[in-house]
Design a protein around this motif. Structure first.
Motif, PDB file in Angstrom:
ATOM      1  N   HIS A  95       0.847  -1.187   0.000  1.00 60.27           N
ATOM      2  CA  HIS A  95       0.000   0.000   0.000  1.00 60.27           C
ATOM      3  C   HIS A  95       0.885   1.240   0.000  1.00 60.27           C
ATOM      4  O   HIS A  95       1.707   1.426   0.907  1.00 60.27           O
ATOM      5  CB  HIS A  95      -0.904   0.024   1.234  1.00 60.27           C
ATOM      6  N   GLN A  96       0.736   2.044  -1.026  1.00 54.06           N
ATOM      7  CA  GLN A  96       1.485   3.292  -1.111  1.00 54.06           C
ATOM      8  C   GLN A  96       0.546   4.451  -0.809  1.00 54.06           C
ATOM      9  O   GLN A  96      -0.486   4.610  -1.447  1.00 54.06           O
ATOM     10  CB  GLN A  96       2.090   3.466  -2.507  1.00 54.06           C
ATOM     11  N   ARG A  97       0.887   5.254   0.182  1.00 61.78           N
ATOM     12  CA  ARG A  97       0.053   6.379   0.585  1.00 61.78           C
ATOM     13  C   ARG A  97       0.880   7.656   0.508  1.00 61.78           C
ATOM     14  O   ARG A  97       2.023   7.689   0.969  1.00 61.78           O
ATOM     15  CB  ARG A  97      -0.485   6.163   1.996  1.00 61.78           C
ATOM     16  N   GLU A 252      -5.468   2.736  -7.304  1.00 55.26           N
ATOM     17  CA  GLU A 252      -5.090   4.068  -6.835  1.00 55.26           C
ATOM     18  C   GLU A 252      -6.346   4.886  -6.547  1.00 55.26           C
ATOM     19  O   GLU A 252      -7.309   4.852  -7.307  1.00 55.26           O
ATOM     20  CB  GLU A 252      -4.241   4.768  -7.901  1.00 55.26           C
ATOM     21  N   GLY A 254      -8.004   8.450  -3.772  1.00 51.07           N
ATOM     22  CA  GLY A 254      -7.821   9.382  -2.668  1.00 51.07           C
ATOM     23  C   GLY A 254      -7.643  10.818  -3.115  1.00 51.07           C
ATOM     24  O   GLY A 254      -7.015  11.092  -4.140  1.00 51.07           O
ATOM     25  N   GLU A 257      -5.122  12.316   0.549  1.00 53.81           N
ATOM     26  CA  GLU A 257      -4.082  11.301   0.718  1.00 53.81           C
ATOM     27  C   GLU A 257      -4.217  10.314  -0.427  1.00 53.81           C
ATOM     28  O   GLU A 257      -5.163   9.544  -0.494  1.00 53.81           O
ATOM     29  CB  GLU A 257      -4.230  10.588   2.066  1.00 53.81           C
ATOM     30  N   ARG A 259      -3.620   7.068  -2.287  1.00 58.07           N
ATOM     31  CA  ARG A 259      -3.266   5.711  -1.872  1.00 58.07           C
ATOM     32  C   ARG A 259      -3.155   4.812  -3.096  1.00 58.07           C
ATOM     33  O   ARG A 259      -4.032   4.818  -3.959  1.00 58.07           O
ATOM     34  CB  ARG A 259      -4.312   5.133  -0.919  1.00 58.07           C
ATOM     35  N   THR A 261      -2.489   0.724  -3.945  1.00 58.21           N
ATOM     36  CA  THR A 261      -2.349  -0.643  -3.442  1.00 58.21           C
ATOM     37  C   THR A 261      -1.877  -1.531  -4.581  1.00 58.21           C
ATOM     38  O   THR A 261      -2.495  -1.555  -5.652  1.00 58.21           O
ATOM     39  CB  THR A 261      -3.682  -1.161  -2.890  1.00 58.21           C
ATOM     40  N   GLU A 296      -3.902  -3.687   5.427  1.00 61.40           N
ATOM     41  CA  GLU A 296      -4.029  -2.349   5.991  1.00 61.40           C
ATOM     42  C   GLU A 296      -5.503  -2.063   6.237  1.00 61.40           C
ATOM     43  O   GLU A 296      -6.335  -2.090   5.327  1.00 61.40           O
ATOM     44  CB  GLU A 296      -3.440  -1.316   5.018  1.00 61.40           C
ATOM     45  N   ASP A 299      -7.666   0.280   4.171  1.00 62.93           N
ATOM     46  CA  ASP A 299      -7.839  -0.038   2.765  1.00 62.93           C
ATOM     47  C   ASP A 299      -8.655  -1.304   2.544  1.00 62.93           C
ATOM     48  O   ASP A 299      -8.996  -1.636   1.415  1.00 62.93           O
ATOM     49  CB  ASP A 299      -6.477  -0.205   2.086  1.00 62.93           C
TER      50      ASP A 299
END
Length: 487
Positions: A95-97, A252, A254, A257, A259, A261, A296, A299
């Motif tokens: 997960h990239q936030r 993707e 948000g 933010e 996010r 995944t 997460e 998510d």
């Protein structure tokens, strides 16, 4: 191999905000006293913030991370040192936030999930690292040699949510219903008690006016909840898009933010299509993918991640074929197991009738109109039982099983590969056995728990077919099959 590194200094602020969020129950009782201007509360809040900032700084200072060619290392701990090693092949999802204040610095917050489970948070937390770290991690995961220019090659977005679809998602969210009734119960606190007393003593007209005002407040409350739901879903699903690479899905979304995944195709346990009551009427459906291991929590719910939050039922299988061609997710020709057996309706209704009919009669005897509450619950469970009997179905082909069932008034269609089924369980009872009826439950991993797929009160011949399918494709002899005399 890289050396162990600190996180970016902005990680300190992320840790500080996380501490304040964790201690909200301490700050909340102090708010009224802060408003009234009591000085000691200001000193107490200042002390708590100082303590939180000190803990955040020490946590930041003693945290390190390191990427090797085979695994990810996380070193942390102030007094007790911990080192966590995660082999890349064990990673379920990444997960990239990216908060808006991280973007100018080209930083991201990475959370790595594995199948180990048993944790409330992600297995690894890289709080504020350069985007090149994410690219390097992805390169190692797909067994490429990372370079300074290593960037994942993405195709065009395979699916993107429009603002209209976000509005439909929010407007058809059944979670608004319990929230509405909970807020409605507080309406009496919005109307002054002395006004209500006058309304009950000074005439029927004023009494009726009170009901009109209460109805208007209820409608206004509902509109406010719809607006809040829309705002929440708009922030969460803003520019939601799914992109497919050769081995992964990139999800993707948000507003404030951003996010992202990353889900390896090989790690998907199930694909589940859900249709709530309102969405069934509008011909809309929601698609979730289910992964093993603790995910997460912001998510996913129990390992379930949105793949297609809301999409027309007419095109959902075409879109799934584009995104996940190897899973062969075609519209199934289902075999309905209880819909035509009208006598089975009694089995779906007997417990609601046994529970709510005596309660309704008892409440009606003592409190009269309050009996409408258990009667409403009874009607709801009767409708839910009827609906479950109508939708229960299954079909299998090749090495894939498709099961359709209902959770209250939500229809769930689950696609699960045979190799993902953890065990097969059948149950019956001394009353169902002579009628050749029983229940089936198939378990697969979902998060750190087990996702149970149930078919209830189905014929023994269907149980035998499902068992034969499961046994036929099993390569091991440790199949877990239970038969219990327990209804």
């Amino acid at each position: 191999m890289s050396e162990a590194k600190h996180f970016h200094p902005l990680a300190f602020f992320l840790l500080f905000f996380s501490q304040v969020k964790t201690w909200w129950f301490i700050f909340l009782p102090l708010l009224p006293r802060i408003v009234t201007g009591e000085k000691w509360t200001w000193w107490l809040v200042l002390g708590l913030l100082t303590l939180a900032s000190g803990h955040a700084f020490l946590s930041y200072w003693f945290a390190r991370y390191q990427l090797t060619t085979t695994h990810l290392d996380i070193m942390q701990g102030i007094f007790i040192k911990k080192r966590r090693t995660i082999p890349y092949e064990r990673i379920q999802s990444v997960h990239q936030r990216q908060w808006f204040f991280l973007k100018p610095f080209d930083l991201v917050h990475l959370k790595v999930d594995t199948a180990s489970g048993g944790a409330a948070e992600a297995e690894a937390n890289l709080l504020a690292v350069p985007t090149s770290v994410f690219q390097q991690l992805e390169a190692y995961r797909v067994h490429d040699v990372p370079s300074a220019q290593a960037v994942a090659t993405l195709d065009e977005p395979g699916y993107a949510v429009t603002q209209r679809e976000i509005f439909l998602f929010a407007a058809t969210d059944l979670g608004l219903i319990p929230l509405f009734f909970a807020a409605l119960s507080l309406l009496d606190q919005l109307i002054p008690s002395d006004w209500l007393e006058k309304a009950s003593t000074e005439g029927q007209l004023l009494f009726r006016s009170g009901w009109i005002i209460a109805s208007m407040l209820a409608i206004l409350l509902l509109l406010c909840l719809v607006f809040v739901s829309f705002a929440k879903q708009f922030i969460l699903f803003y520019q939601f898009q799914v992109t497919r690479t050769s081995q992964e899905l990139h999800i993707e979304r948000g507003l404030f933010e951003r996010r992202t995944t990353i889900v390896p195709i090989a790690k998907i346990q199930q694909v589940q299509l859900k249709q709530q009551l309102f969405r069934q009427v509008l011909g809309l459906t929601t698609v979730q993918i289910i992964l093993a291991g603790e995910q997460e929590k912001e998510d996913s719910v129990l390992g379930k991640i949105y793949l297609l939050p809301i999409i027309s039922q007419k095109i959902v299988y075409k879109k799934l074929a584009d995104l996940l061609p190897e899973l062969q997710l075609a519209e199934p020709d289902l075999h309905y197991v209880t819909a035509k057996n009208h006598h089975l309706l009694w089995y779906f209704w007997r417990w609601p009738l046994a529970c709510f009919v005596p309660v309704s009669l008892l409440v009606a005897y003592f409190f009269h109109w309050f009996a409408l509450i258990p009667i409403a619950f009874l009607l709801f469970f009767l409708v839910a039982g009827l609906y479950k009997r109508e939708v229960q179905a299954y079909v299998y082909h090749d090495k894939q099983l498709v099961i359709q069932t209902a959770h209250f008034l939500t229809k769930e269609l689950s696609f699960v590969a045979h190799r993902r089924v953890q065990n097969f369980e059948t149950t019956t009872s001394r009353w169902l056995y002579p009628k050749h009826l029983g229940h089936v439950a198939l378990a697969s991993l979902a998060g750190s728990y087990s996702e149970q797929l149930h078919l209830r009160f189905i014929a023994q011949r269907d149980i035998d077919k499902l068992y034969a399918f499961y046994g036929q494709h099993s390569q091991r002899h440790d199949i877990t099959v239970h038969s219990q005399l327990d209804d």
